[in-house]
Design a protein around this motif. Structure first.
Motif: not given
Length: 580
Positions: A269-274
Motif C-alpha cells: 500500500q505504501t509503494l502504491t501510494n508513492q
C-alpha cells in the motif's frame, strides 16, 4: 380491519391495534414490528439499529421507554427518506453549490481511477526490495519486558509536601507498599490489589502494562526489571515518582518483524501510494497541456494582500474559479489541514483547484458525467443532503434546567448513582475472637481507636501507624464478611468481631456516602433533563412529518423484546402464547 385513534409523541395518528394483525406462531428476524404506510420495520432491522447504537447486549434488558424511543426514531427515518425523494433545492444556493461540488468530485475521482489507479501495480519483488532496504530503520522491534505493577505515587501520600526529596512522603509510600507486598505473599490476587491501590493508569487493567520497551520506565525500575527473571520481584522498587511493586511476566529480545502477509500488504500500500502520487503528477502535466489552466495573478495578489476582488482567479476552458467560491471553501481547506492562511497556502489551494478543473475539462470531453455510476452517486448525495435539511427543520432547543429542577430529579432518582466506595472504615485484626472481644470492651469503655490500633494491630510499628485506616472502601477491596459488616454500621459504630481469612476484625465506621453527591452528577442530570425536553419540543415537527400516514405498531412484540442477544429466539415462547 379494526382501527383506533391514539396520541403518540404529540401527534394524532391512526394506529392499527395489534388484535387486528395476527401474531405469527414463530418469531424470526422477519417478524413485523411496525408498518409505516406500505413500508415495514421488522425485528431484524430493529436489532441492527440497536447494535449500531451499542445497545444490543447479553447482559441487560432494554427499558420500555428506550425501545419505544428507538422504534420512533426508525419510523421518523422512513418518513424522512420518503420526503427526501421529492425534496426541492430550488432557492437554496448553498445546497446547489454542494451538489455541484460533489458531482465534480465524483467525475474527477472516476477519471483518476481510469487514468491513474488502473495503471498502478506493485510486484512481490518490489515489496521484498523495500523491506530489505528499510529493515534496520523501519522493521526492528526493540527489546521489551512484559510486566504488571502496583504503583504508589508520592503525590498521593498524606504529606502535603509530597516531593521527591521529602523523606516523610517516601516513608509513607514505602510503608504502604510493604503492607501490599505482604498481602501478595499471602496469596491475595495481584490484579485485585492493583485495581484497589495502584495510582497508575494501568490499575483498571489489574496493573497489566503489556510489553514495555527500554527507555519508557523510570531508570530505577528499568535497571531492575530488564535484568530480573520472570516472577514477582523480591522487594518493592523506589523511584523519584513513588514506589513500584512489579511482577515480570515475559522478556522479549530485540528482533526484526517477519515479512508476513499483513506486513507485505502494508508495504504494498505504501509503494502504491508513492506510485499514485507520481502517476497523478504525470497525468496532470499531460492533461494541462491539452487544457492549460490560466491564473489571474492580479486578482490572486489582491487575495494574498487581503484586498477585496471580484475578478476570476483560475480558469480552465469554460470553468472558472471565482472569489465567492474561494472565500467559502478556503477556510475549510485550512481547517482540514490545521494550517494558517498565508501566501503559500493560498497558492497551494489555487493550484489544487486548477488541477481539479483540468480533470473536469478532460472528463467533460469524454462525457464521464453521463455514466450511470456518476448519476447513482450523485442521487445518493442529494438524498442524504435532503434528509439532513429535513432534520434541520426540527425546532432548536433553548433549555437550561434550573437548580430546583435538577435537585428534584436527583432526589427522585438518586438510587441510580450509588457510590462504589460507600464506607470509610478503620479496623484492627486479631488472631482469635476472644482477644478481639476483650479489646472491643476496652473500646466501648472509652479507649481511643487509634491508640488501640497502635497497640494491638499486628506487624511493625510503621505498618500499624497506617494499616488500620482503610479510608473509603469498595466491595472488591476487602473480603465479603468484612464489607457486609461495615455496610450495616452507622458513623461512630463499632462492629462485633468479624471473621475473615486474615483473622478477626473490629471495624469502626468513620463516615459513609451511599450516593454520589449532586455536585458530582449535576451535568449528567442536566443532560437527561435536556434530552427529555428535546422530545417534547420536537413533537410538533414529528406531527407534521407523520400527517396523513397510517402507522401500526405491534406493541406486544415490542414490549416482550428483551434487547438481549437471544431476543428473537426468546420471543418464540411469547409469540406462541399470544397465538393461542
Amino acid at each position: 380491519m379494526k382501527l383506533k385513534s391514539l396520541s403518540t409523541a404529540g401527534s394524532s395518528l391512526l394506529i392499527v391495534t395489534s388484535l387486528a394483525f395476527p401474531v405469527a406462531s414463530q418469531t424470526s428476524a422477519d417478524s413485523v414490528l411496525a408498518k409505516v404506510g406500505q413500508q415495514t420495520i421488522n425485528l431484524g432491522q430493529f436489532e441492527a439499529k440497536l447494535k449500531s447504537k451499542n445497545l444490543f447486549s447479553s447482559q441487560r434488558s432494554l427499558s420500555s421507554n428506550l425501545k419505544k424511543s428507538i422504534l420512533e426514531e426508525m419510523i421518523d427515518d422512513l418518513l424522512v427518506e420518503r420526503k427526501a425523494a421529492n425534496y426541492d433545492f430550488k432557492g437554496d444556493q448553498e445546497s446547489q453549490d454542494r451538489i455541484k461540488d460533489h458531482r465534480n468530485q465524483v467525475v474527477a475521482d472516476l477519471l483518476m481511477k481510469d487514468l491513474v489507479d488502473s495503471q498502478l501495480s506493485v510486484s512481490d519483488s518490489e515489496v521484498v526490495v523495500h523491506y530489505n532496504a528499510n529493515r534496520e530503520t523501519g522493521y526492528k522491534t526493540p527489546e521489551a519486558v512484559k510486566i504488571r505493577q502496583i504503583f504508589i505515587s508520592l503525590e498521593k501520600s498524606d504529606s502535603r509536601q509530597a516531593m521527591p526529596d521529602n523523606k516523610e512522603a517516601h516513608k509513607q509510600v514505602l510503608t504502604k507498599c510493604k503492607e501490599i507486598y505482604k498481602r501478595l505473599k499471602k496469596g491475595v490476587d495481584f490484579a485485585q490489589l492493583a485495581k484497589a491501590f495502584s495510582n497508575h493508569r494501568s490499575s483498571s487493567e489489574g496493573g497489566e502494562m503489556g510489553f514495555v520497551p527500554r527507555g519508557e520506565l523510570p531508570p530505577e525500575v528499568e535497571k531492575v526489571v530488564f535484568e530480573a527473571d520472570p516472577g514477582l520481584l523480591t522487594k518493592a522498587i523506589q523511584s523519584s515518582y513513588g514506589c513500584h511493586i512489579v511482577e515480570v511476566l515475559e522478556h522479549r529480545a530485540e528482533q526484526y518483524q517477519d515479512l508476513t502477509g499483513t506486513l507485505q500488504e502494508a508495504i504494498r500500500q505504501t509503494l502504491t501510494n508513492q506510485k499514485k502520487q507520481a502517476r497523478t503528477r504525470l497525468v496532470l502535466d499531460s492533461l494541462s497541456k491539452a487544457y492549460p489552466p490560466k491564473f489571474n495573478q492580479g486578482a490572486i495578489d489582491k487575495l494574498v494582500s487581503s484586498q477585496p476582488t471580484k475578478e476570476w482567479l483560475v480558469r480552465v476552458g469554460a470553468d472558472t474559479l471565482k472569489p465567492e467560491y474561494f472565500s467559502t471553501h478556503f477556510q475549510k481547506y485550512l481547517r482540514d489541514r490545521r494550517i494558517q492562511s498565508s501566501p503559500a497556502s493560498i497558492n497551494a489551494y489555487l493550484k489544487g483547484q486548477a488541477d481539479t478543473l483540468v480533470f473536469l475539462a478532460a472528463a467533460r470531453k469524454i462525457k464521464l458525467s453521463n455514466k450511470p455510476e456518476v448519476k447513482t452517486k450523485l442521487q445518493k448525495f442529494k438524498s442524504d443532503l435532503a434528509k439532513q435539511k429535513i432534520y434541520q427543520q426540527r425546532p432548536p432547543l433553548e433549555f437550561n434546567p434550573s437548580p430546583p429542577e435538577v435537585q428534584l430529579y436527583y432526589e427522585k432518582n438518586k438510587s441510580k448513582w450509588r457510590e462504589e466506595k460507600p464506607v470509610y472504615v478503620q479496623h484492627i485484626v486479631f488472631p482469635d475472637s476472644s482477644r478481639a472481644g476483650k479489646v472491643r470492651e476496652e473500646l466501648l469503655a472509652g479507649l481511643d481507636f487509634k491508640e488501640a490500633a497502635l497497640k494491638y494491630y499486628p506487624g511493625e510499628k510503621e505498618i500499624r501507624e497506617i494499616a488500620y485506616d482503610l479510608g473509603f472502601i469498595s466491595e472488591i477491596e476487602m473480603p465479603q464478611p468484612f464489607y457486609q459488616a461495615a455496610l450495616k454500621l452507622q458513623p461512630g459504630d463499632l462492629s462485633q468481631p468479624v471473621k475473615t481469612e486474615y483473622g478477626w476484625h473490629l471495624i469502626k465506621l468513620i463516615s459513609r456516602k451511599d450516593y454520589k453527591s449532586l455536585d458530582q452528577i449535576d451535568e449528567e442530570i442536566r443532560q437527561i433533563l435536556l434530552e427529555d425536553k428535546t422530545k417534547d419540543t420536537q413533537s410538533g415537527w414529528r406531527t407534521g412529518l407523520r400527517k396523513g400516514t397510517k402507522i401500526w405498531i405491534n406493541h406486544e412484540l415490542l414490549d416482550n423484546f428483551s434487547g438481549q442477544m437471544t431476543g428473537i429466539q426468546g420471543l418464540q415462547q411469547v409469540q406462541e402464547g399470544l397465538a393461542e
